[in-house]
Design an enzyme around this catalytic site. Structure first.
Site, mmCIF file in Angstrom:
data_model
loop_
_atom_site.group_PDB
_atom_site.id
_atom_site.type_symbol
_atom_site.label_atom_id
_atom_site.label_comp_id
_atom_site.label_asym_id
_atom_site.label_seq_id
_atom_site.Cartn_x
_atom_site.Cartn_y
_atom_site.Cartn_z
ATOM 1 N N SER A 80 -10.255 -80.333 -99.587
ATOM 2 C CA SER A 80 -9.762 -81.498 -98.843
ATOM 3 C C SER A 80 -8.400 -81.341 -98.182
ATOM 4 O O SER A 80 -8.002 -82.220 -97.424
ATOM 5 C CB SER A 80 -9.726 -82.725 -99.752
ATOM 6 O OG SER A 80 -11.014 -83.259 -99.833
ATOM 7 N N LYS A 94 -1.090 -88.916 -98.669
ATOM 8 C CA LYS A 94 -2.478 -89.353 -98.812
ATOM 9 C C LYS A 94 -2.550 -90.537 -99.776
ATOM 10 O O LYS A 94 -1.861 -90.538 -100.811
ATOM 11 C CB LYS A 94 -3.294 -88.172 -99.346
ATOM 12 C CG LYS A 94 -4.790 -88.387 -99.428
ATOM 13 C CD LYS A 94 -5.477 -87.111 -99.920
ATOM 14 C CE LYS A 94 -6.977 -87.211 -99.941
ATOM 15 N NZ LYS A 94 -7.623 -85.968 -100.427
ATOM 16 N N SER A 134 -11.206 -84.486 -97.362
ATOM 17 C CA SER A 134 -10.967 -85.906 -97.368
ATOM 18 C C SER A 134 -9.563 -86.322 -96.928
ATOM 19 O O SER A 134 -9.342 -87.496 -96.654
ATOM 20 C CB SER A 134 -11.212 -86.445 -98.784
ATOM 21 O OG SER A 134 -10.303 -85.856 -99.697
HETATM 22 N N1 GLN Z 1 -15.470 -82.325 -99.422
HETATM 23 C C1 GLN Z 1 -15.438 -82.110 -100.838
HETATM 24 C C2 GLN Z 1 -16.084 -83.266 -101.548
HETATM 25 O O1 GLN Z 1 -16.599 -84.081 -100.889
HETATM 26 C C3 GLN Z 1 -14.044 -81.884 -101.292
HETATM 27 C C4 GLN Z 1 -13.277 -83.118 -101.468
HETATM 28 C C5 GLN Z 1 -11.897 -82.876 -101.961
HETATM 29 O O2 GLN Z 1 -11.409 -81.745 -101.952
HETATM 30 N N2 GLN Z 1 -11.268 -83.946 -102.411
HETATM 31 O O3 GLN Z 1 -16.072 -83.363 -102.730
#
Ligand code: GLN
Length: 488
Positions: A177, A78, A153
């Site tokens: 994420s 990532k 994400s």
């Molecule tokens: N979807 C969650 C957010 O928008 C989690 C994001 C993540 O785990 N980086 O914060």
């Protein structure tokens, strides 16, 4: 088909010199190109440099050097994890062209184990989002249905594995994420216990919640990667010095008689019926494996999303103060004065969701509101943690849905941040409590979209989690299914 080999099989073959790391990696690069054309999952790839690093692994093996358990395994990373040999942009304009001077701890560990980092993958800008649509570059598509999101994400990493371009990818998980995109893409993903894996070189979003973890097609490969990346690191003071089990070896031991918790609040309003049915079937599978199912309640679960979005935005507003147009990355080309260097660089460099979070977090921390919002959220976080402590007195693991629905359509939630935030309803609690959790495939919707289930366990109970998940995968074949374009 050789390209769809597991990481452990590739590593065995490369170490035994049945295949060269170079040929494995060349193949992965071809597949990544094809997958990128179809699903837009990459941020950076350098074929020549990658092949050179693969040849280096082959040379180490030929010279009789001891090579680690990931010999020649191609891994996608990532793009919020620092690599000195590829840019690291967090899919943000503000880090356009940024090349870190060092490798993240997990990258060092992977390379020392013989893995070859092949690409940087797309994400929601600074890991803020649940669909990869907040990437400043472009959205990534779901290989099961390109009109749908891959989740986020870590969408690019999930798709790299789902499309069978690489056997392993790394993501980060602050509120889901890794698990949410794993679920939406039909692959396995693990968020380790907070402190199990060093965050050194992971670009900070919300430091008390962030963890790095792997994606793979099965639990055995998750275990293998966790053994490589976990462990103490003096450069992250929260990376604990707990004994490190050999997770892959632990999988050969049966999990014993498990008590699996079924949380009442997980099956309330908002859960899509096909998801509920698939998870219920998984409970039956565990029952047939000898597990006892324990009904329980996590009474503060309904507050988890609100609590998470206060804490993560507060921490993000502080962490992201460092992007100022001066230190690194994007700088506005024609500032009016020196204050404008900061203001305009940030205004032009950050996307709308990142700005929203910085503003929300700054507000929650501001004098007069700090106690009402931030402090209160911290207290709720303790209640949520205590709920889990209580629950794990009557069960060994908790099983539930990873997400309320299967993959949604591109654009479906972009106008409604709250709807997007609710995609995290089942995943954020594990981050707030610091406990490990994984998502593995457990079925399909009538439209043929993958469904994932989440297993969560007590702090540092990764071995037990992985054993239970491996037992499930020994009885089921959901994880072996690949999207149609990759079947051959
Ligand atoms: N979807 C969650 C957010 O928008 C989690 C994001 C993540 O785990 N980086 O914060």
């Amino acid at each position: 088909m050789t390209d769809e080999q597991s990481a452990r099989q590739i590593a065995q073959d490369v170490a035994a010199r049945k295949r060269s790391a170079e040929s494995v990696v060349a193949n992965a690069l071809d597949r990544l190109h094809a997958a990128d054309n179809a699903y837009q999952l990459l941020v950076a790839l350098d074929a020549d440099g990658t092949l050179a690093r693969a040849r280096d692994v082959d040379r180490r093996i030929a010279a009789g050097q001891r090579i680690g358990p990931l010999a020649g395994v191609p891994v996608a990373i990532k793009d919020n994890i620092c690599t000195s040999f590829l840019p690291t942009t967090c899919a943000s304009r503000i880090l356009d062209g940024f090349r870190p001077p060092y490798d993240a701890h997990v990258v060092e560990k992977l390379r020392a184990a013989g893995a070859v980092i092949v690409a940087k993958t797309n994400l929601d800008e600074f890991a803020m989002g649940s669909s990869t649509e907040n990437s400043a570059l472009r959205p990534t598509r779901n290989p099961w249905d390109p009109q749908r999101v891959p989740g986020g994400s870590s969408g690019g990493s999930a798709v790299a594995v789902a499309a069978r371009a690489v056997p392993i990818a790394l993501g980060s998980d602050t509120g889901g994420s890794i698990r949410q995109p794993a679920s939406l893409c039909g692959v396995c993903g693990l968020k380790p216990t907070y402190g199990r894996v060093s965050r050194y070189g992971l670009v900070a979003f919300a430091s008390s919640l962030d963890q790095v973890g792997p994606f793979a097609t099965d639990v055995h490969d998750l275990a293998l990667v966790l053994s490589v990346i976990a462990g103490h690191d003096a450069r992250d003071s929260t990376a604990v010095d707990e004994p490190l089990p050999d997770y892959a070896a632990e999988l050969d031991r049966p999990p014993g008689k498990l008590r699996i918790g079924r949380v009442r609040e997980h099956f309330a309003e908002g859960l899509d019926p096909p998801v509920a049915a698939a998870v219920d079937a998984a409970f039956e599978t565990f029952r047939s494996l000898g597990a006892e199912i324990v009904d329980l309640s996590l009474p503060h679960a309904p507050y988890a999303v609100a609590c998470y979005y206060l804490i993560c935005t507060a921490e993000a507003s502080s962490n992201l103060a460092r992007y100022d147009g001066v230190h690194y990355g994007y700088r506005t080309p024609r500032p009016a004065d020196y204050v404008d260097v900061y203001a305009a660089s940030r205004a032009e460099g950050f996307g709308p969701e990142v700005k929203r979070r910085i503003m929300l977090g700054t507000f929650a921390l501001s004098s007069g509101y700090h106690d009402a919002y931030y402090l209160r959220a911290l207290r709720v976080r303790t209640l949520i943690k205590n709920d889990f402590l209580g629950a794990f007195r009557s069960c060994d693991l908790i099983l539930g849905p990873t997400t309320p629905t299967a993959a949604f359509r591109l654009g479906e939630k972009t106008e409604d941040p709250l709807a997007m935030y609710l995609a995290d309803i089942y995943t954020v609690s594990a981050n707030l409590a610091g406990i490990p959790a994984l998502s593995i495939p457990c079925g399909f919707t009538p439209d043929g979209l993958p469904i994932g289930m989440q297993l969560a366990g007590p702090l540092f109970a990764e071995a037990r989690l992985l054993q239970a998940a491996a037992a499930y995968q020994s009885r089921t074949t959901w994880h072996t299914r690949a999207p149609a374009s990759n079947r051959s």
